[in-house]
Write a protein that holds these residues in place. Structure first.
Motif, mmCIF file in Angstrom:
data_model
loop_
_atom_site.group_PDB
_atom_site.id
_atom_site.type_symbol
_atom_site.label_atom_id
_atom_site.label_comp_id
_atom_site.label_asym_id
_atom_site.label_seq_id
_atom_site.Cartn_x
_atom_site.Cartn_y
_atom_site.Cartn_z
ATOM 1 N N ALA A 1 0.822 -1.211 0.000
ATOM 2 C CA ALA A 1 0.000 0.000 0.000
ATOM 3 C C ALA A 1 0.858 1.265 0.000
ATOM 4 O O ALA A 1 0.610 2.182 -0.794
ATOM 5 N N GLU A 2 1.874 1.312 0.858
ATOM 6 C CA GLU A 2 2.661 2.546 0.934
ATOM 7 C C GLU A 2 3.562 2.724 -0.272
ATOM 8 O O GLU A 2 3.609 3.802 -0.881
ATOM 9 N N ILE A 3 4.285 1.693 -0.628
ATOM 10 C CA ILE A 3 5.202 1.815 -1.763
ATOM 11 C C ILE A 3 4.407 2.005 -3.053
ATOM 12 O O ILE A 3 4.739 2.856 -3.885
ATOM 13 N N GLY A 4 3.327 1.224 -3.190
ATOM 14 C CA GLY A 4 2.482 1.386 -4.370
ATOM 15 C C GLY A 4 1.857 2.768 -4.434
ATOM 16 O O GLY A 4 1.793 3.388 -5.500
ATOM 17 N N GLY A 5 1.407 3.269 -3.293
ATOM 18 C CA GLY A 5 0.825 4.611 -3.261
ATOM 19 C C GLY A 5 1.834 5.684 -3.629
ATOM 20 O O GLY A 5 1.545 6.580 -4.431
ATOM 21 N N ALA A 6 3.020 5.588 -3.067
ATOM 22 C CA ALA A 6 4.062 6.568 -3.396
ATOM 23 C C ALA A 6 4.439 6.481 -4.872
ATOM 24 O O ALA A 6 4.652 7.505 -5.538
ATOM 25 N N TRP A 7 4.496 5.253 -5.396
ATOM 26 C CA TRP A 7 4.829 5.062 -6.815
ATOM 27 C C TRP A 7 3.744 5.669 -7.701
ATOM 28 O O TRP A 7 4.060 6.311 -8.720
ATOM 29 N N LEU A 8 2.477 5.487 -7.330
ATOM 30 C CA LEU A 8 1.393 6.075 -8.114
ATOM 31 C C LEU A 8 1.462 7.599 -8.116
ATOM 32 O O LEU A 8 1.266 8.236 -9.161
ATOM 33 N N VAL A 9 1.748 8.194 -6.952
ATOM 34 C CA VAL A 9 1.903 9.646 -6.891
ATOM 35 C C VAL A 9 3.080 10.069 -7.768
ATOM 36 O O VAL A 9 2.986 11.027 -8.554
ATOM 37 N N TRP A 10 4.181 9.365 -7.666
ATOM 38 C CA TRP A 10 5.364 9.653 -8.494
ATOM 39 C C TRP A 10 4.992 9.607 -9.973
ATOM 40 O O TRP A 10 5.351 10.508 -10.744
ATOM 41 N N GLN A 11 4.294 8.554 -10.374
ATOM 42 C CA GLN A 11 3.899 8.418 -11.778
ATOM 43 C C GLN A 11 2.982 9.571 -12.199
ATOM 44 O O GLN A 11 3.115 10.108 -13.301
ATOM 45 N N GLY A 12 2.056 9.916 -11.334
ATOM 46 C CA GLY A 12 1.132 10.996 -11.654
ATOM 47 C C GLY A 12 1.807 12.336 -11.819
ATOM 48 O O GLY A 12 1.483 13.097 -12.738
ATOM 49 N N VAL A 13 2.772 12.626 -10.944
ATOM 50 C CA VAL A 13 3.427 13.936 -10.956
ATOM 51 C C VAL A 13 4.660 13.934 -11.861
ATOM 52 O O VAL A 13 4.757 14.733 -12.800
ATOM 53 N N ARG A 14 5.602 13.044 -11.583
ATOM 54 C CA ARG A 14 6.887 13.071 -12.300
ATOM 55 C C ARG A 14 6.807 12.537 -13.725
ATOM 56 O O ARG A 14 7.566 12.956 -14.588
ATOM 57 N N GLU A 15 5.901 11.591 -13.939
ATOM 58 C CA GLU A 15 5.762 11.011 -15.279
ATOM 59 C C GLU A 15 4.541 11.569 -16.010
ATOM 60 O O GLU A 15 4.158 11.065 -17.063
ATOM 61 N N HIS A 16 3.921 12.581 -15.415
ATOM 62 C CA HIS A 16 2.809 13.318 -16.034
ATOM 63 C C HIS A 16 1.645 12.415 -16.445
ATOM 64 O O HIS A 16 1.054 12.590 -17.497
ATOM 65 N N ARG A 17 1.300 11.476 -15.560
ATOM 66 C CA ARG A 17 0.178 10.588 -15.870
ATOM 67 C C ARG A 17 -1.154 11.134 -15.358
ATOM 68 O O ARG A 17 -2.190 10.580 -15.648
ATOM 69 N N GLY A 18 -1.118 12.174 -14.555
ATOM 70 C CA GLY A 18 -2.346 12.861 -14.212
ATOM 71 C C GLY A 18 -2.874 12.641 -12.809
ATOM 72 O O GLY A 18 -2.350 11.868 -12.006
ATOM 73 N N ALA A 19 -3.972 13.350 -12.559
ATOM 74 C CA ALA A 19 -4.568 13.414 -11.229
ATOM 75 C C ALA A 19 -5.156 12.077 -10.781
ATOM 76 O O ALA A 19 -5.179 11.796 -9.576
#
Length: 110
Positions: A16-34
Motif C-alpha cells: 500500500a505505501e510503496i504502491g501509493g508513493a509510486w502512483l503519486v510519483w507516476q502521476g506527478v513526475r511522469e505526467h500521468r495525471g490526477a
C-alpha cells in the motif's frame, strides 16, 4: 500465528505505501495525471490503516520495524515495476534492515 499475521500485515502495508508513493510519483513526475495521484493518496491512506492491525501495541516499535520492510520492499518494487537492478550494497543494506525488523519485532521480551 501472531508472527505470520504480523509478517503478512507488513507485506500488505508495504504494498500500500510503496504502491501509493509510486502512483503519486507516476502521476506527478511522469505526467500521468490526477487519477494516478488520487489513487496513490488512497493507497497511502490504506497503509496507515493496515499498520493499526498489527498485533503489537507499541506504535513506535511497529513503525521502526516497518522502516526495514519499506527499504527492502522499495527495492523489490523498483525491480518489478521499473526494471531496477540493485547492486550488492543495495542487497546487503536491505538484508541488514530485515535483520533489524526481526530483532525489533520478534525478539523475546523480558
Amino acid at each position: 500465528m501472531d508472527t505470520v499475521r504480523s509478517l503478512l500485515l507488513f507485506v500488505l502495508a508495504a504494498l500500500a505505501e510503496i504502491g501509493g508513493a509510486w502512483l503519486v510519483w507516476q502521476g506527478v513526475r511522469e505526467h500521468r495525471g490526477a487519477l494516478w495521484v488520487g489513487a496513490g493518496v488512497i493507497a497511502l491512506g490504506l497503509y496507515g490503516f493496515v499498520a493499526t492491525l498489527q498485533p503489537e501495541a507499541n506504535f513506535g516499535r511497529i513503525l521502526a520495524a516497518y522502516g526495514g520492510v519499506f527499504v527492502a520492499g522499495s527495492l523489490g518494487w523498483a525491480m518489478v515495476m521499473d526494471g531496477f537492478r540493485p547492486d550488492r550494497f543495495d542487497l546487503i543494506g536491505a538484508a541488514v534492515c530485515l535483520a533489524g525488523v526481526a530483532v525489533i519485532m520478534y525478539s523475546p521480551r523480558v
